[in-house]
Design a protein around this motif. Structure first.
Motif, PDB file in Angstrom:
ATOM      1  N   ARG A  64     -46.322  -8.832 -38.451  1.00 12.55           N
ATOM      2  CA  ARG A  64     -46.891  -7.747 -37.667  1.00 12.55           C
ATOM      3  C   ARG A  64     -46.340  -7.846 -36.257  1.00 12.55           C
ATOM      4  O   ARG A  64     -46.143  -8.940 -35.722  1.00 12.55           O
ATOM      5  CB  ARG A  64     -48.429  -7.815 -37.639  1.00 12.55           C
ATOM      6  N   ARG A  66     -46.477  -8.104 -32.513  1.00 10.73           N
ATOM      7  CA  ARG A  66     -47.514  -8.654 -31.649  1.00 10.73           C
ATOM      8  C   ARG A  66     -47.900  -7.655 -30.556  1.00 10.73           C
ATOM      9  O   ARG A  66     -47.099  -6.793 -30.176  1.00 10.73           O
ATOM     10  CB  ARG A  66     -47.008  -9.957 -31.020  1.00 10.73           C
ATOM     11  N   SER A 135     -51.256 -18.195 -42.801  1.00 17.38           N
ATOM     12  CA  SER A 135     -51.851 -17.439 -41.702  1.00 17.38           C
ATOM     13  C   SER A 135     -53.358 -17.364 -41.872  1.00 17.38           C
ATOM     14  O   SER A 135     -53.864 -17.145 -42.970  1.00 17.38           O
ATOM     15  CB  SER A 135     -51.274 -16.022 -41.663  1.00 17.38           C
ATOM     16  N   THR A 140     -52.993  -9.961 -38.373  1.00 16.18           N
ATOM     17  CA  THR A 140     -51.888  -9.811 -39.313  1.00 16.18           C
ATOM     18  C   THR A 140     -52.398  -9.298 -40.650  1.00 16.18           C
ATOM     19  O   THR A 140     -51.766  -8.447 -41.292  1.00 16.18           O
ATOM     20  CB  THR A 140     -51.166 -11.156 -39.512  1.00 16.18           C
ATOM     21  N   GLY A 333     -51.718 -11.468 -32.405  1.00 17.21           N
ATOM     22  CA  GLY A 333     -50.541 -11.847 -33.169  1.00 17.21           C
ATOM     23  C   GLY A 333     -49.770 -13.008 -32.575  1.00 17.21           C
ATOM     24  O   GLY A 333     -48.727 -13.386 -33.089  1.00 17.21           O
TER      25      GLY A 333
END
Length: 447
Positions: A64, A66, A135, A140, A333
């Motif tokens: 993704r 940031r 993650s 995200t 992010g």
């Protein structure tokens, strides 16, 4: 300079090249800096790494773009291409260089990813690698159908089962009959806490058996995961002593999993700045640090720690007197640098002790080069790290795209080769052979 020139007793260095991208290491204002997304940039850096006989070429991942204050972060505005697609193209323009993709185990599924990695391994004749990352970031996770995210405690649980499941799939074809190129598919079935899948895998066992598995991280969970499941660990440590401590600790964990110390290669990410003299190299390094941390970047880095809008502060002035907001969502992010309150206290103490401005403090704490000196001095330092048990090799992170490796390959690699510390030619065709890793046992999988 060491006088040991034995090529047989000396421990060899492993080298890899990290493609510089959306990070503060890269100096985008340098006129030699080119695109981070055009294929020509990837090809140029990969060809340089192969000319230098590097083990592999390494790509990071970003799922993704940031955000900073609700806007796309400056370094992300061009975007990030998908790693496996780029590496598949590079397989056609390289012959021996390993091709390592960072792919997230939180937001992918074993069957699809195992298939893509096995395909790359076939296309490259056995040069594929997977850098497993996880993650726990809900920001995200919003990009994916499943939504949400995994709790931090569950990230490595899923990743460990993900890797084990992928290996079951890679092993699910029968061994080839004499004279046949491939075996035949057989049903697989996996039943676990994270995955419940069955069927038939579409790709035969690949040239090196399994793609090489890399794990990135220094945490306790990361070290244990690497010891149990990885072939390479991508880490970071700033001093020889810290490297030796990490190396000894991580290697000591392998025995409980029935593995030998050489079954896991420890390769920290490093930067290198060269000069014709030590003074020239130090001057160049200081100039690069100033380019990496512009006045604007200094404020952005400060806001990443403080979690507050600090745009009114002068980068050449003192640090803010206010405390950070530990619960801030100002930055999305990007990982905040440690405990904000503790980091702020450390930065203030450093700033006061040395009389540093905001920009000077950020330069001092975040922008640093690992090895600075003449080619001879850097070759000596790299060799010392490996010979004395601080690393098995290094992943070089240049500050320029795509020409940042040229000086190292032209000026340092020949010196390492003269020492017998690095190969003069590739001795095998697969990434496993470059790294000196054992072939994976063909365990097979059947429903």
């Amino acid at each position: 300079m060491t006088t040991d020139t034995s090529r047989t007793a000396r421990k060899r260095i492993h080298l890899a090249a990290h493609f510089p991208g959306v990070n503060s290491t890269t100096v985008w204002t340098d006129p030699r800096s080119k695109s981070q997304i055009d294929f020509s940039s990837f090809e140029a850096l990969a060809r340089t790494a192969e000319r230098g006989k590097f083990d592999f070429f390494f790509l990071a991942e970003g799922l993704r773009l940031r955000e900073h204050k609700g806007l796309i972060h400056d370094l992300d505005v061009v975007g990030r291409p998908e790693s496996l697609t780029v590496l598949s193209a590079l397989a056609a323009v390289t012959d021996r260089l390993g091709l390592a993709a960072t792919v997230n185990a939180t937001f992918n599924e074993p069957y699809e990813l195992a298939r893509r990695l096995a395909t790359l391994d076939h296309l490259s004749a056995g040069r594929a690698a997977w850098n497993v990352v996880t993650s726990s970031d809900a920001f995200t996770g919003e990009n994916f159908r499943r939504g949400g995210y995994l709790d931090r405690a569950d990230r490595y649980t899923r990743a460990a089962e993900f890797v084990a499941t992928a290996r079951e799939l890679w092993d699910s074809w029968t061994p080839p009959a004499p004279g046949a190129p491939y075996g035949t598919p057989r049903p697989f079935a996996h039943s676990g806490r994270q995955f419940e899948i069955e069927g038939e895998f579409t790709v035969p066992r690949s040239p090196q058996g399994h793609p090489v598995v890399i794990q990135a991280g220094d945490s306790e969970e990361g070290r244990e995961f690497a010891a149990s499941a990885a072939d390479v660990i991508f880490t970071r440590h700033g001093t020889l002593e810290a490297g030796r401590e990490f190396y000894a600790d991580t290697k000591s964990r392998l025995a409980k999993y029935g593995r030998d110390p050489d079954d896991l290669k420890i390769m920290p990410g490093v930067t290198v700045v060269l000069g014709d003299s030590d003074a020239e190299a130090q001057e160049r390094a200081a100039g690069i640090r100033r380019q990496q941390v512009s006045p604007q970047n200094a404020i952005l880095a400060l806001e990443q720690v403080w979690g507050r809008d600090l745009s009114a502060y002068d980068p050449d002035g003192p640090l803010p007197g206010i405390d950070p907001d530990p619960d801030s969502a100002l930055v999305q992010g990007r990982v905040r640098i440690g405990d904000p309150l503790a980091v702020a206290a450390k930065w203030r103490a450093l700033s006061e002790a040395k009389g540093l401005s905001i920009r000077q403090t950020v330069i001092e704490t975040t922008a640093r080069q690992s090895f600075i000196g003449t080619p001879e001095g850097v070759a000596e330092s790299l060799d010392t790290f490996v010979r004395t048990g601080a690393a098995d090799g290094f992943i070089l992170v240049p500050h320029l795209t795509p020409g940042g490796l040229d000086d190292f390959v032209d000026r340092v690699v020949p010196l390492l080769q003269e020492r017998g510390a690095f190969r003069t030619e590739y001795e095998g065709a697969t990434l496993r052979s470059h790294l000196g890793l054992p072939a994976p046992e063909w365990k097979g999988s059947a429903a």
